[in-house]
Design an enzyme around this catalytic site. Structure first.
Site: not given
Ligand code: C5P
Length: 298
Positions: A12, A136
């Protein structure tokens, strides 16, 4: 031999990404527009007495792999520890590149294992399991063009865009998403909700070539730290891109082109100056994770 299944999991880009506020759970409240593109990881699976994952990048084959964790999460949900699968992942989407590869693989594993194990699961439940694995993941179950709110995990389909050509510029280093959100936290400006969507809908993008809604709030942290990304973004526009933007938290910077010939010309112009970058030609894709013939994935 047991049934062999295969899916392909798209990358994406974020056509827009606004960071609205920091949430009590440490995540950030987002308003983003996701767009699936035609760069794919391949995931194959067949029944087995154990749940295992092989990967062509050995460093990614460990227990932390999100595709394996997704399969485990589904197995826990079903509550049958005897369910197993031999999963094989072929990576084409670069890691730490802001292209959502790990999340796409997790969405692929949920779809593939649900069918392999003949789990009768509602789409909404699958989406909820996905959101537990990563913000995501729900997007990739659906794909196309979609708005993500909340942590980026509340997905709402947007009208399909007419096909665009997307040139990905992938520098020879990755960027940690958690680090970028951490650095941004002290510098948050609050935006009103819904800044991106009305512009997108009102202008039937990209027909009207209105790129005003294309903004990424993470750029202020990322382009400052890695000036080469800013140079690439400027060079893209100079080379004829309709717009250039950082994808997610980077490290990919992409350019949008309405014609393939314009993209190819830009690619030639950028190749020397950014010789150590990977330049990858893709197109916008109207779907998400999709089934393919298992043979095609070998
Ligand atoms: O959800 P995911 O593990 O892909 O996100 C990686 C990191 O990005 C999270 O641990 C967080 O620190 C940050 N993040 C965030 N807010 C979001 C998505 C991700 O702070 N909406």
């Amino acid at each position: 031999m047991s049934e062999r299944l295969a899916v392909r999991c798209p990358a994406k880009i974020n056509l827009a990404l606004r960071v609205l506020s920091k949430r009590p759970d440490g995540y950030h409240e987002l308003d983003t527009v996701f767009q699936a593109i035609t760069l794919w990881d391949l995931l194959e699976g067949q029944g087995s007495d154990r749940l295992t994952l092989e990967c062509d990048l050995p460093a990614l084959a460990g227990p932390a792999n999100l595709a394996l964790r997704a399969a485990e999460r589904l197995r826990d949900h079903v509550g049958d520890p005897s369910l197993g699968a031999r999963l094989r992942l072929t990576k084409r989407i670069p890691v730490q590149a802001g292209l959502g590869g790990g999340s796409a693989d997790a969405a692929g594993a949920l779809r593939l294992c649900a069918r392999l194990w003949e789990v009768d699961i509602e789409e909404l439940t699958l989406t909820e399991l996905g959101a537990e694995l990563g913000a995501d993941v729900p997007f990739f179950l659906q794909g196309g063009t979609a708005r993500g709110t909340g942590r980026g995990d509340r997905i709402e389909a947007l009208p399909e865009l007419s096909e665009c050509h997307v040139l990905l510029g992938i520098p020879p280093f990755g960027i940690s998403t958690a680090e970028i959100f951490g650095a941004l936290s002290g510098r948050l400006t609050l935006y009103g909700n819904g800044v991106t969507l009305p512009v997108l809908l009102a202008h039937k993008w990209p027909v009207d070539k209105d790129f005003r809604f294309m903004v990424n709030d993470l750029e202020k942290v990322v382009l400052e730290r890695w000036p080469a990304l800013r140079s690439f973004r400027h060079a893209l526009v100079r080379a004829g891109a309709d717009a250039g933007l950082l994808s997610g938290s980077g490290s990919t910077v992409y350019g949008i082109f309405s014609a393939q010939s314009q993209l190819e010309r830009a690619r030639e112009m950028l190749a020397d100056e950014f010789a150590d970058w990977k330049l990858v030609e893709t197109r916008t894709h109207p779907g998400g994770v999709e089934w393919i013939e298992a043979e095609g994935a070998t």
